[in-house]
Design a protein around this motif. Structure first.
Motif, PDB file in Angstrom:
ATOM      1  N   ALA A  35      39.069  -1.913  31.277  1.00 53.59           N
ATOM      2  CA  ALA A  35      39.661  -2.895  32.182  1.00 53.59           C
ATOM      3  C   ALA A  35      39.649  -4.279  31.546  1.00 53.59           C
ATOM      4  N   ILE A  36      38.556  -4.592  30.854  1.00 56.15           N
ATOM      5  CA  ILE A  36      38.424  -5.905  30.240  1.00 56.15           C
ATOM      6  C   ILE A  36      39.465  -6.119  29.142  1.00 56.15           C
ATOM      7  N   ARG A  37      39.698  -5.077  28.360  1.00 54.95           N
ATOM      8  CA  ARG A  37      40.695  -5.213  27.288  1.00 54.95           C
ATOM      9  C   ARG A  37      42.043  -5.627  27.877  1.00 54.95           C
ATOM     10  N   LEU A  38      42.400  -5.034  29.016  1.00 56.19           N
ATOM     11  CA  LEU A  38      43.655  -5.395  29.675  1.00 56.19           C
ATOM     12  C   LEU A  38      43.562  -6.775  30.329  1.00 56.19           C
ATOM     13  N   ASP A  39      42.450  -6.981  31.021  1.00 55.53           N
ATOM     14  CA  ASP A  39      42.268  -8.200  31.786  1.00 55.53           C
ATOM     15  C   ASP A  39      42.326  -9.417  30.862  1.00 55.53           C
ATOM     16  N   GLN A  40      41.624  -9.318  29.748  1.00 49.37           N
ATOM     17  CA  GLN A  40      41.562 -10.462  28.846  1.00 49.37           C
ATOM     18  C   GLN A  40      42.864 -10.651  28.100  1.00 49.37           C
ATOM     19  N   ALA A  41      43.679  -9.598  28.030  1.00 47.70           N
ATOM     20  CA  ALA A  41      44.991  -9.764  27.404  1.00 47.70           C
ATOM     21  C   ALA A  41      45.945 -10.427  28.394  1.00 47.70           C
ATOM     22  N   PHE A  42      45.691 -10.184  29.684  1.00 45.98           N
ATOM     23  CA  PHE A  42      46.610 -10.628  30.727  1.00 45.98           C
ATOM     24  C   PHE A  42      46.792 -12.148  30.745  1.00 45.98           C
ATOM     25  N   TRP A  43      45.658 -12.871  30.806  1.00 53.59           N
ATOM     26  CA  TRP A  43      45.770 -14.328  30.920  1.00 53.59           C
ATOM     27  C   TRP A  43      46.370 -14.982  29.689  1.00 53.59           C
ATOM     28  N   PRO A  44      45.897 -14.662  28.479  1.00 52.41           N
ATOM     29  CA  PRO A  44      46.553 -15.260  27.311  1.00 52.41           C
ATOM     30  C   PRO A  44      48.050 -14.944  27.268  1.00 52.41           C
ATOM     31  N   LEU A  45      48.426 -13.712  27.683  1.00 54.17           N
ATOM     32  CA  LEU A  45      49.845 -13.356  27.660  1.00 54.17           C
ATOM     33  C   LEU A  45      50.656 -14.244  28.590  1.00 54.17           C
ATOM     34  N   THR A  46      50.149 -14.479  29.793  1.00 50.54           N
ATOM     35  CA  THR A  46      50.895 -15.345  30.703  1.00 50.54           C
ATOM     36  C   THR A  46      50.935 -16.771  30.146  1.00 50.54           C
ATOM     37  N   ASP A  47      49.849 -17.176  29.503  1.00 47.73           N
ATOM     38  CA  ASP A  47      49.812 -18.500  28.866  1.00 47.73           C
ATOM     39  C   ASP A  47      50.896 -18.622  27.807  1.00 47.73           C
ATOM     40  N   ILE A  48      50.985 -17.576  26.989  1.00 49.87           N
ATOM     41  CA  ILE A  48      51.948 -17.616  25.892  1.00 49.87           C
ATOM     42  C   ILE A  48      53.378 -17.652  26.436  1.00 49.87           C
ATOM     43  N   VAL A  49      53.621 -16.794  27.437  1.00 44.22           N
ATOM     44  CA  VAL A  49      54.955 -16.795  28.039  1.00 44.22           C
ATOM     45  C   VAL A  49      55.263 -18.182  28.615  1.00 44.22           C
ATOM     46  N   GLY A  50      54.266 -18.751  29.277  1.00 46.28           N
ATOM     47  CA  GLY A  50      54.434 -20.096  29.837  1.00 46.28           C
ATOM     48  C   GLY A  50      54.737 -21.106  28.741  1.00 46.28           C
ATOM     49  N   ALA A  51      54.031 -21.002  27.616  1.00 43.32           N
ATOM     50  CA  ALA A  51      54.201 -21.946  26.512  1.00 43.32           C
ATOM     51  C   ALA A  51      55.596 -21.831  25.919  1.00 43.32           C
ATOM     52  N   ILE A  52      56.124 -20.604  25.858  1.00 46.52           N
ATOM     53  CA  ILE A  52      57.486 -20.419  25.330  1.00 46.52           C
ATOM     54  C   ILE A  52      58.482 -21.194  26.195  1.00 46.52           C
ATOM     55  N   GLY A  53      58.327 -21.028  27.520  1.00 46.85           N
ATOM     56  CA  GLY A  53      59.219 -21.753  28.438  1.00 46.85           C
ATOM     57  C   GLY A  53      59.098 -23.253  28.251  1.00 46.85           C
ATOM     58  N   THR A  54      57.850 -23.732  28.198  1.00 50.94           N
ATOM     59  CA  THR A  54      57.613 -25.157  28.024  1.00 50.94           C
ATOM     60  C   THR A  54      58.252 -25.655  26.720  1.00 50.94           C
ATOM     61  N   ALA A  55      58.059 -24.892  25.659  1.00 47.33           N
ATOM     62  CA  ALA A  55      58.581 -25.298  24.355  1.00 47.33           C
ATOM     63  C   ALA A  55      60.103 -25.418  24.406  1.00 47.33           C
ATOM     64  N   ILE A  56      60.761 -24.443  25.057  1.00 44.37           N
ATOM     65  CA  ILE A  56      62.221 -24.483  25.151  1.00 44.37           C
ATOM     66  C   ILE A  56      62.666 -25.750  25.883  1.00 44.37           C
ATOM     67  N   VAL A  57      62.017 -25.989  27.040  1.00 44.07           N
ATOM     68  CA  VAL A  57      62.397 -27.148  27.837  1.00 44.07           C
ATOM     69  C   VAL A  57      62.150 -28.440  27.064  1.00 44.07           C
ATOM     70  N   ILE A  58      61.003 -28.526  26.424  1.00 42.58           N
ATOM     71  CA  ILE A  58      60.677 -29.761  25.709  1.00 42.58           C
ATOM     72  C   ILE A  58      61.637 -29.984  24.535  1.00 42.58           C
ATOM     73  N   TRP A  59      61.867 -28.885  23.827  1.00 44.93           N
ATOM     74  CA  TRP A  59      62.766 -29.034  22.667  1.00 44.93           C
ATOM     75  C   TRP A  59      64.167 -29.444  23.130  1.00 44.93           C
ATOM     76  N   TYR A  60      64.750 -28.688  24.062  1.00 49.79           N
ATOM     77  CA  TYR A  60      66.108 -28.980  24.532  1.00 49.79           C
ATOM     78  C   TYR A  60      66.137 -30.324  25.254  1.00 49.79           C
ATOM     79  N   GLY A  61      65.118 -30.536  26.091  1.00 50.27           N
ATOM     80  CA  GLY A  61      65.087 -31.761  26.896  1.00 50.27           C
ATOM     81  C   GLY A  61      64.954 -33.010  26.046  1.00 50.27           C
ATOM     82  N   THR A  62      63.963 -33.016  25.161  1.00 51.97           N
ATOM     83  CA  THR A  62      63.748 -34.238  24.375  1.00 51.97           C
ATOM     84  C   THR A  62      64.925 -34.492  23.430  1.00 51.97           C
ATOM     85  N   SER A  63      65.514 -33.413  22.914  1.00 49.63           N
ATOM     86  CA  SER A  63      66.700 -33.605  22.078  1.00 49.63           C
ATOM     87  C   SER A  63      67.788 -34.293  22.889  1.00 49.63           C
ATOM     88  N   SER A  64      67.931 -33.871  24.158  1.00 44.13           N
ATOM     89  CA  SER A  64      68.940 -34.507  25.016  1.00 44.13           C
ATOM     90  C   SER A  64      68.577 -35.952  25.304  1.00 44.13           C
TER      91      SER A  64
END
Lengths: 615, 595
Positions: free
Chosen positions: B254-283
């Motif tokens: 359970a821990i192997r999954l659980d501990q993968a879960f939060w970093p994964l959501t973090d990474i997905v979140g970071a991808i979104g943030t990066a896209i917005v920041i890159w596109y946004g600041t360029s604009s």
């Protein structure tokens, strides 16, 4: 005087707490490498926690004013890079810490279980299994949560709080102060909440426990409830408990309603104060706009650890309260154990002698047994008879050394029991009690408890002698049918027969039957006795029973009264004198039949006498 | 299989597919609290709307305050923000309370309704069904359903609205950047649903493993004397380490999954943030966008997380509530025992004389396995009948029919001429007294236990009954007398005392018909004498049926019925039956041979 004493106990408490903590942490010692990895990972994660803010600051203060599109793309990509790196590090950190924690708790749990088994059964009888279990499981849980992750989580939260504060202070200490102005309230609310919500939840659980208890009683006794047409009263009683549970829940909700929104408000106040003052600093040119953004980005990293802190400190407190109780259990040395160089009994004859034996339970001045002198010859069958509380069970519990006499001694084949190794003593004794515990295992496993490698036909033979074969073979899976909580429920009489088979299978030299057939009907008991008479040959047998049919053929009947032996004799000897035994005999017949029964008894005895004389 | 046996699959399932009918029925439980539900929804919605406005205010603070250097705009915006937050604080306080009141009220009603219904069910429902299972219906299953009915549904709806709001606002602010940032949504959905469900399975396994650890510990403590007596310690330790290891493995999985879960959501979140920041600041550099807008976007993106997470949580809540609902509703739909619920055509029985007639009664618990065949007898009011016969001959069944725990498959049972199939059960059973072998003592005081059959009896009556049952002296000797607490199942009383207490309970209820299943367990001679004495008082002045194990009881009966193979084979007084020289005579003689 009083004050110094108080101070001293406080000091002792402190010393005690430190030593418990040390002992708890001692379990981590073997895993020092893992602990080092975890701590390094924590430090790295804390640094990475601040990276997105630093990146944002660079974007706004450097890339934007210089209109550097390439740098913007690079910095944006860095966000993803930081997240991936942080993810990996956090994974390593948590996985390692959980692994260590689980290893520790595995060991601790096994130690406790194995130690439990060495304690005398009476250690638990004062408290009741339910209570022992509840305490044990919740204590182990508390320690497990702390060791498993709570402790390291606490450290990482403190690290994050300190790290982020330091970084923000480095960026702009004035703004940092403006941001943390609400923190004293935040701390107070967080700790208030955790202190109050825990008892509130406990109250909810208690009320649920009460409700379940009522339910259990009602369903178990549904026959009686229906027979007395008690349903309306029961429904009302249930409604009361149901309402108590409802109210406990609303109380709990009130605590949440008071604290949670207030915490949100304090967080917002922090943000407003930060943006207001930060905006002023930026507008007046004392600070860059990027720094303000960095503050904004890190605000949550500052507040989150505080919110967690209340909960984690609470968890630590629970673990530190639970650990001493577990250590106390682990440190309890069983009073009954082997002497330094115990005698190993091989073949015994089964000659048991009680010499001036006294027994009293700890903390009780009354003597449960007093001056017991009794010789039981090898192969003899002795029945112990007496009223409730006369000391019968205590007497037989002395033989397998579940209890030790407080004065006098007991010998088997001339050896004092205390000089014999417990293992060899007990392996020569078969014990069947009134309440026999069956394990959640198959019929076969339950019977072969004392001889786990016994072949099936041997198990069946023992079961047959104990009159357990018939019902066991009728079960859906025969001897492989699971019993106990998740299997088939046996009646009291069936349980006794399985326990009897268990004793027969180990082929003990000494057989102790403590009300062992009290729950089977008279017909089955008769059959059991037929079977037992073969088994009992060449064994010393000690029987406690109330039914005459079980007692009458004993070589010797011992009447116990208030812990003392009041009469000893055979069935006939005792029948011919007034006393407990005669009354016991009479009570088993209808008034009209008593005389007839007594006469028949004597006649029978005379006939038997003739027969043996003729022979 | 009778209608009261439920499908094993239903009984064990942890989750079941979505079922609209059940869902609506669950929702129905909130109907009496429609006002509370509306209030809770409005408050929740208010909180969400304020939450949605916040990033817009921050945008304003940045774009119109900080960036152009407009102090007034900054202060005004912050003041509005603060005001909204104060409103939210007040709203949220009330909201938490309201939603809990709603949920707990639904739980209360559902639980009380289920319990009341179960009380009205016939014996066939309780037979062979472990007590724990029934209890778990009323505790765990009701919890699952109640959680969904209250917070689950309100959460689901409000978060759905919140999600729509976020999407609308983002599209309105800048549709190009909005569409770009939505790229991460499928990723987020995948992590939240797939990983989360696998995770829940894994935690489920862990819970099961911990349950077996506790069960084993429990057994070790309870069976300690057996373990020690048979030298079973080593084996037992090995067995325990098996459970221990199983838990360790399940937990780490359970821990192997659980501990993968939060970093994964973090990474997905970071991808979104990066896209917005890159596109946004360029604009921003190109002058087509303000920096405040970029910040607002990053904020909104962060808010995606809550609704999607709620959906996946509520969905698994729904599935487990479906499994619970299936069990609970199946029970609620079972027909109650005829006569237990007021209904037309039922006869209210007046005070009975106690004449009992069995007319050609046949009965089978399972079809094809008759237990009684054509049993006929008449018992006059006030008679004492002893039922004698081997185990399984049908003695208990006769008693079960007389108590109307079951109904005959053919023939009829009448009391004073009333057919038991048509009487109102409360009116009949309140005139019935039953003392069973396994005497049940309920937790409470001695007095509570005695009052069981007659809750309004005076203390004087209670004492009189206790005296008649020869238990008064014992009760008085207890530290608190009649107010002494006894524990569940009466474990702190001896078998004989429990029996006398049950006698007193029956004497106090003063039933017209008494049913007694004598206990087989042996007691010491003193208690035995008390029991026989109390029994005489108990039997006086009423029709009594006794499944007798004591010969003294049998002998003093007015009539003895020998039951064998589901039929009455002999019937008469002691002397008559002894003279007959049949089965009873044999039994009687046997006692002298092996008393």
């Amino acid at each position: 005087m009083l004050r110094t004493a108080q101070k001293q106990t406080d000091e002792n408490k402190g010393v005690r707490l430190m030593s418990d903590l040390k002992r708890l942490l001692g379990y981590l010692e073997r895993h020092w490498l893992g602990v080092t990895i975890v701590i390094l990972a924590m430090a790295a994660a804390t640094v990475l926690e601040m990276s997105p803010a630093a990146l944002l600051r660079s974007i706004i203060d450097i890339a934007l004013p210089e209109r550097d599109l390439l740098l913007l793309a690079k910095l944006s990509l860095a966000f993803v890079g930081v997240a991936v790196l942080k993810g990996i590090i956090l994974y390593v950190q948590w996985y390692t810490s959980e692994l260590i924690g689980q290893k520790v708790i595995y060991q601790l749990r096994q130690d406790i279980h194995d130690h439990l088994q060495t304690l005398p059964p009476s250690y638990f009888s004062t408290m009741g299994t339910g209570q022992v279990m509840a305490r044990l499981t919740s204590d182990i849980d508390s320690v497990q949560n702390f060791i498993g992750w709570g402790g390291l989580f606490l450290v990482s939260m403190v690290l994050m709080l300190l790290g982020v504060s330091a970084y923000l202070a480095y960026l702009n200490w004035k703004l940092m102060l403006a941001t943390v102005v609400t923190f004293p309230f935040l701390f107070r609310t967080v700790f208030w909440f955790d202190r109050n919500v825990r008892p509130a939840w406990r109250n909810v659980r208690d009320k649920m426990g009460k409700l379940t208890e009522t339910l259990q009683e009602n369903i178990t006794g549904i026959r009686v409830v229906k027979a007395f047409a008690r349903e309306p009263e029961e429904i009302r009683r249930f409604a009361e408990r149901n309402m108590a549970h409802y109210e406990a829940n609303i109380e709990r909700a009130d605590i949440e309603a008071r604290a949670q929104p207030f915490l949100e408000l304090l967080t917002a106040l922090s943000a407003v104060s930060m943006i207001g003052f930060g905006g002023y600093l930026a507008l007046s040119g004392q600070m860059t706009v990027g720094t303000l953004f960095a503050f904004y980005q890190l605000l949550w990293s500052l507040i989150w650890p505080i919110r967690m802190l209340g909960w984690l400190v609470n968890m630590a407190e629970q673990a530190l309260a639970a650990a001493p109780r577990l250590f106390e259990l682990l440190d309890t040395e069983p009073e009954i154990r082997d002497c330094p160089s115990p005698v190993e009994l091989e073949e015994i004859k089964g000659h048991i002698v009680f010499e001036n034996v006294d027994f009293s339970f700890p903390g009780d001045d009354r003597k449960t047994l007093e001056n017991i002198n009794l010789e039981i010859l090898p192969g003899e069958t002795v029945a112990i008879v007496g009223g409730t509380g006369s000391g019968k069970s205590t007497l037989v519990n002395l033989i397998p050394r579940f209890l030790d006499p407080t004065a006098g001694r007991i010998t088997i084949d001339g050896h004092d029991l205390r000089e014999i190794s417990l293992k060899s003593l007990r392996s020569n004794i078969g014990l069947v009690l009134q309440e026999n515990f069956l394990f959640s295992a198959t019929v076969r496993e339950n019977i072969s408890l004392g001889k786990p490698d016994a072949p099936l036909d041997e198990v069946m033979k023992a079961a047959d002698l104990a009159q357990a074969h018939r019902f066991a073979s009728e079960f859906p899976k025969g001897y492989d049918t699971p019993l106990g909580e998740r299997g088939i429920g046996l009646s009291g009489g069936q349980k006794q027969r399985v326990a009897l088979a268990r004793a027969i299978l180990t082929d003990p030299k000494i057989l102790i039957l403590d009300e062992a057939t009290s729950s089977v009907d008279t017909e089955t008991e008769y059959l059991i006795q037929e079977g037992l008479s073969d088994v009992m040959e060449n064994r010393t047998t000690i029987i406690i029973a109330k039914r005459l049919s079980t007692i009458r053929d004993a070589d010797k009947i011992v009447i116990l009264k208030n812990g003392k032996i009041s009469q000893v004799g055979t069935h006939l000897e005792l029948l011919s004198q007034p006393g407990f035994y005669k009354r016991l005999f009479e009570s088993q017949f209808a008034e009209q039949d008593v005389e007839l029964a007594l006469n028949l008894e004597l006649e029978n005895a005379l006939n038997q006498d003739h027969v043996s004389k003729d022979a | 299989m009778s209608e009261y046996d439920l499908d094993e699959l239903i009984e064990e399932a942890e989750e079941r597919p979505f079922n609209m009918e059940y869902f609506l029925r669950i929702l129905g439980y909130t109907r009496p609290y429609r006002k509370t539900a509306v209030k809770a929804s409005i408050l929740t919605l208010a909180g969400i709307i304020i939450g949605l406005l916040e990033p817009l205010l921050f945008k304003r603070a940045i774009d119109e305050g900080v960036m152009p250097g407009n102090t007034t705009a900054l202060i005004v915006t912050l003041a509005v923000l603060l005001a909204l937050r104060l409103v939210q604080w007040a709203a949220s306080r009330v909201q938490i309370r309201t939603i809990n009141v709603l949920g707990q009220q639904v739980l209360y009603d559902l639980r009380q309704g289920l319990f009341t219904h179960i009380e009205s069910l016939p014996f066939a429902f309780f037979d062979h069904r472990p007590v724990g299972k029934i209890v778990s219906r009323i505790t765990n299953d009701v919890n699952h359903i109640g959680n969904l009915a209250a917070s689950g549904i309100v959460n689901l709806i409000s978060q759905l609205l919140s999600l729509i709001g976020i999407v609308e606002i983002m599209l309105y602010l800048n549709w190009k950047m909005a569409l770009l940032s939505f790229v991460t949504i499928p990723l987020l959905g995948f992590v939240l649903t797939k990983v989360r469900w696998a995770l829940e399975d894994a935690w489920g396994d862990t819970r099961k493993a911990v349950a077996s650890i506790n069960a084993h510990l429990n057994e070790t403590i309870q069976g300690l004397s057996v373990i020690q007596a048979y030298g079973y310690e080593k084996h037992n330790s090995v067995k325990f380490s098996g459970f221990n290891k199983k838990y360790f493995d399940a937990y780490m999985r359970a821990i192997r999954l659980d501990q993968a879960f939060w970093p994964l959501t973090d990474i997905v979140g970071a991808i979104g943030t990066a896209i917005v920041i890159w596109y946004g600041t360029s604009s921003v550099v190109r002058g087509t966008m303000t920096i405040g807008l970029v910040v607002a976007f990053v904020n909104y993106l962060g808010k995606f997380w809550a609704p999607i997470s709620t959906f996946s949580r509520v969905w698994s809540q729904i599935l487990s509530a479906m499994a619970s609902a299936e069990r609970v509703f199946t029970i609620l739909d079972l027909r109650p025992e005829t006569g237990s619920v007021a209904q037309e055509g039922l006869i209210e029985v007046p005070r009975l004389e106690g004449e009992v007639v069995f007319e050609d009664v046949c009965f089978a618990y399972k079809p094809g396995e008759p237990v009684l065949t054509d049993v006929c007898f008449r018992v006059s009011a006030g008679e004492t009948i002893a039922l004698v016969g081997p185990t399984g001959a049908g003695k208990t069944t006769i008693i079960n029919l007389l108590a109307r725990f079951y109904q005959p498959s053919s023939g009829k049972v009448t009391v004073d001429g009333y057919d038991l199939a048509q009487v109102s059960l409360p009116s009949y059973r309140s005139q019935l007294g039953i003392v069973l072998q396994d005497t049940l003592i309920f937790s409470g005081t001695i007095k509570d236990n005695l009052l069981f059959g007659k809750p309004d009896a005076t203390m004087e009556e209670v004492v009189r009954a206790a005296k008649a049952a020869c238990i008064h002296d014992f009760i008085e000797s207890m530290p608190k007398g009649y107010d002494s607490e006894v524990t569940e199942r009466g474990t702190n009383l001896s078998a004989g005392q429990r029996q006398l207490l049950a006698f007193a309970r029956a004497i106090l209820a003063d039933p017209r018909i008494l049913i007694l299943d004598e206990a087989t367990s042996s007691v010491d001679p003193e208690t035995e004498q008390l029991i026989q004495q109390a029994l005489k008082t108990l039997l006086r002045g009423r029709t009594s049926f006794i499944i007798a194990h004591r010969l003294s009881t049998v002998r003093s009966a007015d009539r003895i019925m020998v039951i064998e193979g589901g039929q009455i084979t002999e019937s008469g007084t002691h002397d008559e039956l002894v003279a007959l020289g049949g089965r009873y005579a044999n039994l009687y003689q046997a006692q002298f041979r092996r008393a």
